[in-house]
Design a protein around this motif. Structure first.
Motif, short mmCIF file in Angstrom:
data_model
loop_
_atom_site.label_atom_id
_atom_site.label_comp_id
_atom_site.label_asym_id
_atom_site.label_seq_id
_atom_site.Cartn_x
_atom_site.Cartn_y
_atom_site.Cartn_z
N LEU A 127 0.85 -1.19 0.00
CA LEU A 127 0.00 0.00 0.00
C LEU A 127 0.88 1.23 0.00
O LEU A 127 1.81 1.34 0.82
N LEU A 128 0.60 2.19 -0.90
CA LEU A 128 1.36 3.44 -0.99
C LEU A 128 0.41 4.61 -0.80
O LEU A 128 -0.61 4.72 -1.49
N VAL A 129 0.73 5.48 0.16
CA VAL A 129 -0.07 6.67 0.43
C VAL A 129 0.86 7.84 0.73
O VAL A 129 2.07 7.67 0.88
N ASP A 130 0.28 9.03 0.84
CA ASP A 130 1.06 10.21 1.22
C ASP A 130 0.20 11.16 2.04
O ASP A 130 -1.04 11.08 2.02
N VAL A 131 0.85 12.06 2.75
CA VAL A 131 0.17 13.17 3.41
C VAL A 131 1.01 14.42 3.22
O VAL A 131 2.23 14.39 3.35
N MET A 132 0.35 15.51 2.87
CA MET A 132 1.07 16.76 2.68
C MET A 132 1.62 17.27 4.01
O MET A 132 0.97 17.14 5.05
N ILE A 133 2.82 17.82 3.98
CA ILE A 133 3.39 18.44 5.16
C ILE A 133 2.84 19.86 5.22
O ILE A 133 3.37 20.80 4.63
N GLU A 134 1.70 20.00 5.90
CA GLU A 134 0.91 21.23 5.82
C GLU A 134 1.61 22.46 6.39
O GLU A 134 1.36 23.57 5.94
N ARG A 135 2.48 22.24 7.37
CA ARG A 135 3.10 23.42 7.98
C ARG A 135 3.94 24.20 6.98
O ARG A 135 4.26 25.37 7.21
N ASN A 136 4.34 23.55 5.89
CA ASN A 136 5.16 24.20 4.87
C ASN A 136 4.33 24.86 3.78
O ASN A 136 4.87 25.53 2.90
N VAL A 137 3.01 24.64 3.79
CA VAL A 137 2.13 25.18 2.76
C VAL A 137 1.26 26.26 3.40
O VAL A 137 0.48 25.99 4.30
N ILE A 138 1.39 27.47 2.90
CA ILE A 138 0.87 28.65 3.58
C ILE A 138 -0.63 28.60 3.85
O ILE A 138 -1.08 28.72 4.99
N ALA A 139 -1.44 28.47 2.80
CA ALA A 139 -2.89 28.61 2.95
C ALA A 139 -3.50 27.58 3.90
O ALA A 139 -4.22 27.96 4.84
N PRO A 140 -3.27 26.28 3.72
CA PRO A 140 -3.87 25.34 4.66
C PRO A 140 -3.45 25.58 6.10
O PRO A 140 -4.26 25.47 7.02
N ALA A 141 -2.17 25.90 6.29
CA ALA A 141 -1.67 26.13 7.65
C ALA A 141 -2.36 27.31 8.31
O ALA A 141 -2.77 27.25 9.47
N ILE A 142 -2.49 28.40 7.56
CA ILE A 142 -3.10 29.61 8.14
C ILE A 142 -4.59 29.41 8.36
O ILE A 142 -5.13 29.75 9.43
N PHE A 143 -5.30 28.86 7.39
CA PHE A 143 -6.74 28.69 7.56
C PHE A 143 -7.07 27.69 8.66
O PHE A 143 -8.07 27.85 9.37
N THR A 144 -6.25 26.67 8.83
CA THR A 144 -6.46 25.75 9.94
C THR A 144 -6.32 26.47 11.27
O THR A 144 -7.09 26.22 12.21
N VAL B 123 6.11 22.87 -1.12
CA VAL B 123 5.14 21.78 -1.26
C VAL B 123 5.90 20.46 -1.23
O VAL B 123 6.67 20.15 -2.14
N LYS B 124 5.70 19.71 -0.16
CA LYS B 124 6.33 18.40 -0.03
C LYS B 124 5.42 17.50 0.79
O LYS B 124 4.48 17.98 1.46
N PHE B 125 5.71 16.21 0.79
CA PHE B 125 4.82 15.23 1.39
C PHE B 125 5.62 14.22 2.21
O PHE B 125 6.79 13.97 1.94
N TYR B 126 4.94 13.61 3.17
CA TYR B 126 5.43 12.37 3.75
C TYR B 126 4.87 11.25 2.88
O TYR B 126 3.66 11.15 2.67
N MET B 127 5.76 10.43 2.35
CA MET B 127 5.36 9.31 1.51
C MET B 127 5.55 8.02 2.30
O MET B 127 6.55 7.87 3.02
N GLY B 128 4.60 7.09 2.16
CA GLY B 128 4.70 5.86 2.93
C GLY B 128 4.40 4.63 2.09
O GLY B 128 3.51 4.64 1.23
#
Length: 278
Positions: free
Chosen positions: A148-165, A265-270
């Motif tokens: 199984l291969l998945v990913d999650v965005m490293i949100e702290r590095n992406v401005i809009a999602p981090a601020i709106f959260t 824009v980067k991700f944790y890949m698993g």
């Protein structure tokens, strides 16, 4: 690479958002690059079977089919008809045999899909309300030693999602998606382990995009961002003014001594494996 969720209201929202984005989704510079990384890590062989969840416009799906060849079975599933329309058109133009299904990726039992050598889910896990439940469900679709291969965005590095959260509770709005549960690579590693899978690797991806903003770009970035259906709730009339004020203030606070706000824009890949039963 696109869409999921768990309840009907969320499904309808996500479906509408991604259908609206379908005609321009491939224009993103990082999605095609990420798809290639998925295929590289999947290490597909001719004849393999692949299930691509939240397949979107078929970026991973099509590459997978090209690697497994005519003897391989590839299925793409997404909740957005608009995204699937694009995927089917691209697939037809390439003369490939891929089955696409419109369905919620968190509840696949009714489809009787069988089992697969590889299951992928790109750029979608953060949209799910119950990521562990989803991983457990997808693991049940793996053959012994399937991956199984998945990913999650490293949100702290992406401005809009981090601020709106961060400002969401102050204006009574929520993105309805996001990675508050993701603190580090270990968060994804633990998710795999809790789902009964063996972790092969979890790592931070390369930086797919870098954007530099000036501290005074906050108002312009706010307006551009809330025009995106993913963030539109913060542009609703009753909260727009307050949300913009808070966004701009937080944005300025992220500037360095040189007045530049940098976004990466980067991700944790698993990658995880379903072990054979002894």
């Amino acid at each position: 690479m696109s869409t999921p969720t768990t309840d009907s209201d969320s499904n309808a929202t996500i479906k509408a958002i991604y259908t609206e984005r379908s005609s321009t989704y491939d224009a993103s510079s990082f999605h095609p690059r990420q798809a290639k990384e998925y295929i590289h890590r999947a290490n597909l062989k001719p004849g393999n079977s692949v299930l691509d969840l939240a397949c979107g416009t078929g970026l991973v799906t099509i590459l997978a089919k090209q690697h497994v060849g005519p003897a391989g079975r590839v299925i793409g599933i997404d909740i957005s008809s608009g995204m699937l329309d694009v995927a089917r058109k691209k697939t037809s133009e390439l003369g490939l045999d891929i089955e696409y299904l419109e369905h919620d990726i968190t509840d696949l039992d009714a489809l009787s899909l069988g089992e697969f050598d590889v299951v992928t889910c790109a750029s979608a896990l953060l949209l799910l309300k119950e990521p562990l439940r989803a991983i457990e469900h997808w693991a049940s679709l793996l053959l012994p030693n399937g991956r199984l291969l998945v990913d999650v965005m490293i949100e702290r590095n992406v401005i809009a999602p981090a601020i709106f959260t961060k400002i969401g509770p102050l204006v009574g709005r929520s993105l309805g998606w996001g990675g508050a549960w993701v603190e580090s690579e270990e968060s994804l590693r633990q998710l795999f382990t809790d789902a009964g899978l063996t972790v092969e690797e979890v790592y931070a991806s390369e930086v797919y995009e870098t954007r530099d903003y000036q501290a005074e770009d906050g108002p312009k970035l706010f307006e551009k961002t809330v025009a995106n259906p993913m963030f539109r709730v913060f542009g609703e009339p009753d909260v727009r003014e307050k949300a913009k004020e808070l966004f701009v203030e937080e944005f300025k606070g992220r500037a360095g001594l040189d007045g530049v706000v940098r976004e990466e824009v980067k991700f944790y890949m698993g990658v995880a494996r379903k072990d054979s039963k002894p």
